[in-house]
Design a protein around this motif. Sequence first.
Motif, short mmCIF file in Angstrom:
data_model
loop_
_atom_site.label_atom_id
_atom_site.label_comp_id
_atom_site.label_asym_id
_atom_site.label_seq_id
_atom_site.Cartn_x
_atom_site.Cartn_y
_atom_site.Cartn_z
N GLN A 169 0.79 -1.30 0.11
CA GLN A 169 0.03 0.14 0.10
C GLN A 169 0.68 1.03 0.00
O GLN A 169 0.60 2.16 -0.53
CB GLN A 169 -1.03 -0.07 1.19
CG GLN A 169 -1.99 -0.93 1.15
CD GLN A 169 -2.89 -1.02 2.30
OE1 GLN A 169 -2.74 -0.38 3.20
NE2 GLN A 169 -4.00 -1.90 2.10
N PHE A 170 1.88 1.24 0.74
CA PHE A 170 2.79 2.38 0.81
C PHE A 170 3.50 2.65 -0.53
O PHE A 170 3.47 3.86 -1.01
CB PHE A 170 3.94 2.14 1.71
CG PHE A 170 4.86 3.20 1.83
CD1 PHE A 170 4.71 3.94 2.96
CD2 PHE A 170 6.04 3.38 1.10
CE1 PHE A 170 5.67 5.21 3.19
CE2 PHE A 170 7.01 4.38 1.41
CZ PHE A 170 6.99 5.21 2.47
N ALA A 171 4.05 1.63 -1.26
CA ALA A 171 4.52 1.81 -2.65
C ALA A 171 3.50 2.24 -3.68
O ALA A 171 3.60 3.05 -4.35
CB ALA A 171 5.15 0.39 -3.06
N GLN A 172 2.40 1.65 -3.56
CA GLN A 172 1.17 2.32 -4.36
C GLN A 172 0.85 3.60 -4.34
O GLN A 172 0.89 4.48 -5.12
CB GLN A 172 -0.19 1.38 -4.27
CG GLN A 172 -0.11 0.11 -4.67
CD GLN A 172 -1.53 -0.77 -4.37
OE1 GLN A 172 -2.13 -0.50 -3.13
NE2 GLN A 172 -2.04 -1.74 -5.09
N GLN A 173 0.81 4.15 -2.81
CA GLN A 173 0.65 5.36 -2.65
C GLN A 173 1.82 6.46 -3.09
O GLN A 173 1.56 7.56 -3.85
CB GLN A 173 0.30 5.93 -1.25
CG GLN A 173 -0.97 5.41 -0.73
CD GLN A 173 -2.32 5.61 -1.42
OE1 GLN A 173 -2.51 6.90 -1.98
NE2 GLN A 173 -3.24 4.66 -1.90
N PHE A 174 2.85 5.92 -2.84
CA PHE A 174 3.99 6.61 -3.33
C PHE A 174 4.24 6.83 -4.81
O PHE A 174 4.30 7.96 -5.36
CB PHE A 174 5.45 5.85 -3.19
CG PHE A 174 6.74 6.47 -3.89
CD1 PHE A 174 7.28 7.47 -2.94
CD2 PHE A 174 7.35 5.73 -4.75
CE1 PHE A 174 8.55 8.11 -3.62
CE2 PHE A 174 8.31 6.51 -5.41
CZ PHE A 174 8.92 7.47 -4.98
N LEU A 175 3.74 5.87 -5.72
CA LEU A 175 3.68 5.67 -7.04
C LEU A 175 2.42 6.85 -7.56
O LEU A 175 2.57 7.38 -8.63
CB LEU A 175 3.83 4.47 -7.86
CG LEU A 175 4.88 3.48 -7.55
CD1 LEU A 175 4.62 2.24 -8.02
CD2 LEU A 175 6.00 4.31 -8.37
N LYS A 176 1.48 6.80 -6.92
CA LYS A 176 0.45 7.56 -7.38
C LYS A 176 0.85 8.93 -7.24
O LYS A 176 0.38 9.83 -7.97
CB LYS A 176 -0.72 7.24 -6.44
CG LYS A 176 -1.78 6.12 -6.72
CD LYS A 176 -2.80 5.96 -5.83
CE LYS A 176 -3.70 4.71 -6.40
NZ LYS A 176 -4.52 4.28 -5.42
N LYS A 177 1.57 9.46 -6.08
CA LYS A 177 2.07 10.66 -6.02
C LYS A 177 3.06 11.13 -6.76
O LYS A 177 3.25 12.40 -7.38
CB LYS A 177 2.40 11.02 -4.65
CG LYS A 177 1.42 10.92 -3.73
CD LYS A 177 1.56 11.39 -2.32
CE LYS A 177 2.54 10.41 -1.31
NZ LYS A 177 3.09 10.35 -0.27
N ALA A 178 4.18 10.43 -6.91
CA ALA A 178 5.40 10.39 -7.46
C ALA A 178 5.56 10.34 -9.24
O ALA A 178 6.23 10.93 -9.88
CB ALA A 178 6.59 9.78 -7.20
N SER A 179 4.59 9.61 -9.73
CA SER A 179 4.68 9.25 -11.00
C SER A 179 4.34 10.35 -11.74
O SER A 179 3.54 11.04 -11.44
CB SER A 179 3.76 8.03 -11.48
OG SER A 179 4.17 6.75 -10.70
N ALA A 180 4.71 10.44 -13.21
CA ALA A 180 4.62 11.58 -14.04
C ALA A 180 3.09 11.60 -14.54
O ALA A 180 2.69 10.56 -14.76
CB ALA A 180 5.52 11.59 -15.34
N PRO A 181 2.62 12.58 -14.84
CA PRO A 181 1.10 12.84 -15.28
C PRO A 181 1.09 12.03 -16.82
O PRO A 181 2.02 12.21 -17.66
CB PRO A 181 0.86 14.32 -15.26
CG PRO A 181 1.66 14.89 -14.60
CD PRO A 181 3.09 14.01 -14.35
N GLY A 182 0.24 11.41 -16.72
CA GLY A 182 0.14 10.52 -18.28
C GLY A 182 0.77 9.28 -18.36
O GLY A 182 0.82 8.70 -19.25
#
Length: 133
Positions: free
Chosen positions: A107-120
Amino acid sequence: MLTAKAVTVLLHSLVKTLSPTGTSNKGADKVQIYLSIDDTDNQDRPGSGQLAEMLSNELRQAQMSQSCSNISRHQLFFHESIPYTSHNSSMCFSAEILDHRLDDIIQFAQQFLKKASAPGSDPGLCVAAMGQE
């Protein structure tokens, strides 16, 4: 939930690549996991390697892992029907964790990727735990 990505990584060879020689899980409550991410960037944002390094650091800072390995790059299949930013590779690292924290770490990694990944981008996360089915 993050969208699923087809990531061609042979876990057996990945384990051989990342596992230090002579390492064992000390205590039944620890497990070694492998976290792999892909497709987190675009042409204007940091690549997946930088995000994997950031995720590794944040897991340690949050005391979810005592240690994480270096980041390794894994070349994926090149084909005209598969879009990619620059090299079509996934990034992976291993971490030793307490086995009861596995769901929290995912869950931590999922939330991190949602915040940190580039738009699109279309980020993918794969987590494999040694010795678990």
